[in-house]
Design a protein around this motif. Structure first.
Motif, PDB file in Angstrom:
ATOM      1  N   MET A 105       5.736 -33.276  13.414  1.00 50.63           N
ATOM      2  CA  MET A 105       6.802 -32.961  12.339  1.00 50.63           C
ATOM      3  C   MET A 105       7.488 -34.368  11.839  1.00 50.63           C
ATOM      4  O   MET A 105       7.830 -34.376  10.954  1.00 50.63           O
ATOM      5  CB  MET A 105       7.711 -31.873  12.622  1.00 50.63           C
ATOM      6  CG  MET A 105       8.578 -31.457  11.705  1.00 50.63           C
ATOM      7  SD  MET A 105      10.125 -32.641  11.542  1.00 50.63           S
ATOM      8  CE  MET A 105      11.212 -31.431  12.493  1.00 50.63           C
ATOM      9  N   LEU A 106       7.643 -35.436  12.980  1.00 49.39           N
ATOM     10  CA  LEU A 106       8.447 -36.617  12.703  1.00 49.39           C
ATOM     11  C   LEU A 106       7.527 -37.313  11.787  1.00 49.39           C
ATOM     12  O   LEU A 106       8.073 -37.922  10.936  1.00 49.39           O
ATOM     13  CB  LEU A 106       8.693 -37.181  13.824  1.00 49.39           C
ATOM     14  CG  LEU A 106       9.778 -36.686  14.835  1.00 49.39           C
ATOM     15  CD1 LEU A 106       9.925 -37.223  16.284  1.00 49.39           C
ATOM     16  CD2 LEU A 106      11.114 -36.207  14.294  1.00 49.39           C
ATOM     17  N   LEU A 107       6.491 -37.537  11.845  1.00 54.76           N
ATOM     18  CA  LEU A 107       5.563 -38.466  11.146  1.00 54.76           C
ATOM     19  C   LEU A 107       5.669 -37.651   9.779  1.00 54.76           C
ATOM     20  O   LEU A 107       5.650 -38.406   8.740  1.00 54.76           O
ATOM     21  CB  LEU A 107       4.198 -38.301  11.599  1.00 54.76           C
ATOM     22  CG  LEU A 107       3.866 -39.292  12.848  1.00 54.76           C
ATOM     23  CD1 LEU A 107       2.631 -39.145  13.413  1.00 54.76           C
ATOM     24  CD2 LEU A 107       4.354 -40.726  12.472  1.00 54.76           C
TER      25      LEU A 107
ATOM     26  N   LEU B 195       8.920 -38.459   8.180  1.00 58.71           N
ATOM     27  CA  LEU B 195       8.748 -40.006   7.962  1.00 58.71           C
ATOM     28  C   LEU B 195       8.132 -40.348   6.562  1.00 58.71           C
ATOM     29  O   LEU B 195       8.540 -40.950   5.835  1.00 58.71           O
ATOM     30  CB  LEU B 195       8.226 -40.675   9.239  1.00 58.71           C
ATOM     31  CG  LEU B 195       8.121 -42.115   8.911  1.00 58.71           C
ATOM     32  CD1 LEU B 195       9.778 -42.782   8.649  1.00 58.71           C
ATOM     33  CD2 LEU B 195       7.866 -42.967  10.125  1.00 58.71           C
TER      34      LEU B 195
ATOM     35  N   LEU C  54      16.471 -41.077   3.495  1.00 54.80           N
ATOM     36  CA  LEU C  54      16.433 -40.396   4.843  1.00 54.80           C
ATOM     37  C   LEU C  54      17.832 -39.450   4.726  1.00 54.80           C
ATOM     38  O   LEU C  54      17.330 -38.187   5.368  1.00 54.80           O
ATOM     39  CB  LEU C  54      17.044 -41.591   6.076  1.00 54.80           C
ATOM     40  CG  LEU C  54      15.970 -42.413   6.404  1.00 54.80           C
ATOM     41  CD1 LEU C  54      16.421 -43.441   7.190  1.00 54.80           C
ATOM     42  CD2 LEU C  54      14.779 -41.955   7.281  1.00 54.80           C
TER      43      LEU C  54
END
Lengths: 276, 276, 276, 276
Positions: A181-183, A186, A236
């Motif tokens: 999920m972070l990728l 991002l 972000l």
């Protein structure tokens, strides 16, 4: 594409794409967390929902890419599919052709994800691979696009390359770490960054207010570089706000998740497996 | 290698190699899908078929590399194994020597894959490692090959480096992600790209029609860059067409795979395991 | 930031951060080793301790970043939030603004790790990702910071980039290899290196003793490059000394770990699982 | 180090190191294969043998690094620990100091592997990490070592960087893929390449036969580049010959391994697990 509109248009596209991705992946993560202790049947259900979302996304991407290609070709000053001007012996409006090429690759990515998610002909990760290629080609064409421009003009486009190639790299990593999920978030943030930066370029190079920037002033370059970082902060923040609202609204319906430590322990496992 | 034939020949080699790889890996993927619910015995069977194909591939590569080396040495204007011309005190036809060196590494890769797949002396991934080294060396030699040429000449060869080093990277990744079908097909597409680009270089620099390109014109460079992307699209399309036909013909004999969702669920597992 | 104090201050910050990390991770590793054969309950206990340490770290980072931003803005010659000097039509003290931006990203990283470790809203690896972004941005801003300075000045700052981007890369790797103690200690060493190098820059460019370095002398550059390596040795030694003392003090209370080979065999499993 | 001896000495060191590694890892791989169906006790046995070999290797590395450092300092024209020549106000024999620094890092790597394999204080992968750092620093110092030399001189040293940084990368990968025999043999080959290339540099720049190379001739550069590839072939061949002899001699005592296909199937599992 040497106009304000010419930068605002793709900018808006990327902004929307980024927001959509941020929303989509937050949603999946939220459902996955709630389902984490549920039965496999519920998980399959959410998977079929995923499939539908992916199909919609794919078709929209495909549609707008085709529109984009046609627009680049048949706008007032478009090449109308003429590649070479035989009368004056030079290539005809290469910029429009290059932009059509970029759209073409994003169209391919869309078509591919459509195929991957409607049929079972190919492995799922193929959509990420095509996305990585599309972003790479976008950066690749920009790279050889800047010959003989003013310093500031080159610089703002070089900054653009950072997020374009960043997105290509992240998408390629997702081929091997699918569902990380972070990728995914991002990638969403970088896409928003790209979108807003397109707008920034429009304002800097073709300011509608008519204000001229000194293309030679090194201070301008230093400011622009810093400005780029602010765009990143901004993207972000947008992504995290979007993410938190979605997580929060979802967890309202699953009070099981607000029990503090013990539950936390239980979830650690899930979070773990999801971030590796 | 400063001739049209000199670029068309390796181009054709790489085209054939790319098509062969695209076919081979699609075939394996198709069998693997059909066998995915079958017994291990059937899987072992298909593995021994794989072995045979690999052996054939290895020997063919080895054979043509040796032929290539001999050709480079003994063609009309070849160095005939003379490295240094003592009469005039300069190196003798270094280009032919460099090309022989490239062939040498591909020959090594072929021999290695032959050994790996006939004996059980070494780990399987060794063939990919040697392939990565071979592609890297090809790019490495091209890199120091361009000194003092015209701008366009340098540019078309630099573009070539993108796919050569790309193939090196992909092959190296396969050492760790062996059997990842996406990497295998990506390698196939890049090889086709390399092959067709060799032809393109031939047409641009040594056009048989005798038409001269302006080596200084920046528009030519911009067009060539874009043209490179079109070659990539073209190679991607070829690979996918090939892939789809093979998958389709295979699935004819296994109607079990056309049941839509439920079957899809079953397959997800397989697809998953195969793309990670 | 063109002053000795201006380099000594961040240098001290990074030195402290590096030492703190070295200590923290050694401590965890030591506890993990001793608990390796213990019950899961004890492991959970140590995990809650970890959480507290992380929360403290996050808040401290956040606090000092905010202080840093305010300091950059409101010091004697700070821009006081004025970005553009309309009277003289130029950007106002861009260096202070750039440094505020750097602090801003470290502040974000701190806030993020605070959120990750207090709530269970997001996957744990998010803190590493934000840290990687913060270091990347620091390097990114330094990269476009060096225009038109003296050779030696540029060189010492370029050397700084090696460890800054190194830290960014290591933190990014930790997103996928979380808990890999080697990466954590490497990050600690690189941070200490960065800190001590900031001090070195201060001494070279704004030597308090007033001694001037010849900015053009190539020997100075060669010495500085070597000096950079010595700083790395120094930071590696500090980390290992710190590490050994902590491991040693911890193992005093668990004599079980000093039995030589047999125990060694048992531990291999743990060490193994911890380094992969 | 501007002498023939100065290049031949490190060259011989690296040659020996490469051969030693090639032998060591082939031996382990052979034992691992034979033991693959054996009991865990036998595996532990081979592991303790490994430990002893590692300890010997570490101490030898450490010893020679210290010798190297002392030699660089106290040879006829060494700086004798004087860093700055106050009489003439310039740095004193920086080259010797840089070489001492390189030896220092290899010494650290040796010491670290000694610690890792005698005590159980640190994770095993630490030795690879220190090795990666040592190679990186070697390349890093060479990188800033070439200022203002002749073209050919710069070129031969740049070629050296390819294998030095290659070794750094491979060692770093081994931190995460420890025991991947392909990476280990690749590192061995690159080390042999580095060693033989040092000899080549000696012959090119300080030819004992006194023959002078034209430092400006581009043909010389093209030849040298190709020559570098031949050194690689040569090192790859040495490693494979060494490997095959060892495997062959080992398998003599385990006839079980020469049964062709069926046995092959059994081994595939092992080979597989060992190459991933």
């Amino acid at each position: 594409m040497g106009s304000f509109k010419g930068h605002a248009l793709p900018g808006s596209f990327f902004l929307i794409a980024g927001l959509w991705w941020a929303g989509k992946y937050s949603l999946w993560y939220a459902t996955l967390r709630n389902k984490s202790l549920g039965s496999t049947s519920t998980r399959l259900a959410s998977r079929s929902t995923q499939r539908r979302l992916e199909v919609i996304e794919g078709s929209v991407t495909l549609f707008f890419s085709v529109v984009g290609m046609l627009a680049e070709q048949f706008v007032a000053d478009g090449p109308r599919l003429h590649l070479y001007d035989y009368s004056e012996h030079h290539w005809d409006r290469l910029h429009n052709w290059q932009h059509s090429t970029m759209y073409l690759f994003f169209g391919l990515a869309g078509a591919m994800s459509l195929i991957v998610h409607t049929t079972d002909a190919a492995p799922l990760a193929l959509d990420r691979l095509m996305l990585a290629i599309a972003f790479f080609i976008e950066g690749f064409l920009f790279l050889y696009h800047l010959h003989g421009r003013a310093m500031l003009d080159v610089h703002v486009h070089q900054l653009l390359l950072f997020c374009v190639f960043g997105e290509a790299m992240v998408s390629f990593l997702e081929v091997f770490h699918r569902g990380n999920m972070l990728l995914e978030l991002l990638r969403a943030s970088l896409t928003i960054l790209q979108g807003s930066w397109f707008w920034q370029i429009g304002f800097v190079l073709y300011s509608p207010s008519g204000a001229e920037w000194d293309q030679k002033d090194h201070n301008n370059m230093m400011f622009i570089t810093m400005c780029y970082c602010w765009h990143l902060v901004f993207s972000l923040l947008i992504v995290s706000v979007l993410y938190c609202t979605i997580i929060w609204t979802m967890t309202q319906h699953t009070p099981r998740l607000c029990k503090g430590y013990l539950t936390k322990k239980e979830n650690d496992g899930v979070l773990h497996q999801m971030t590796w």
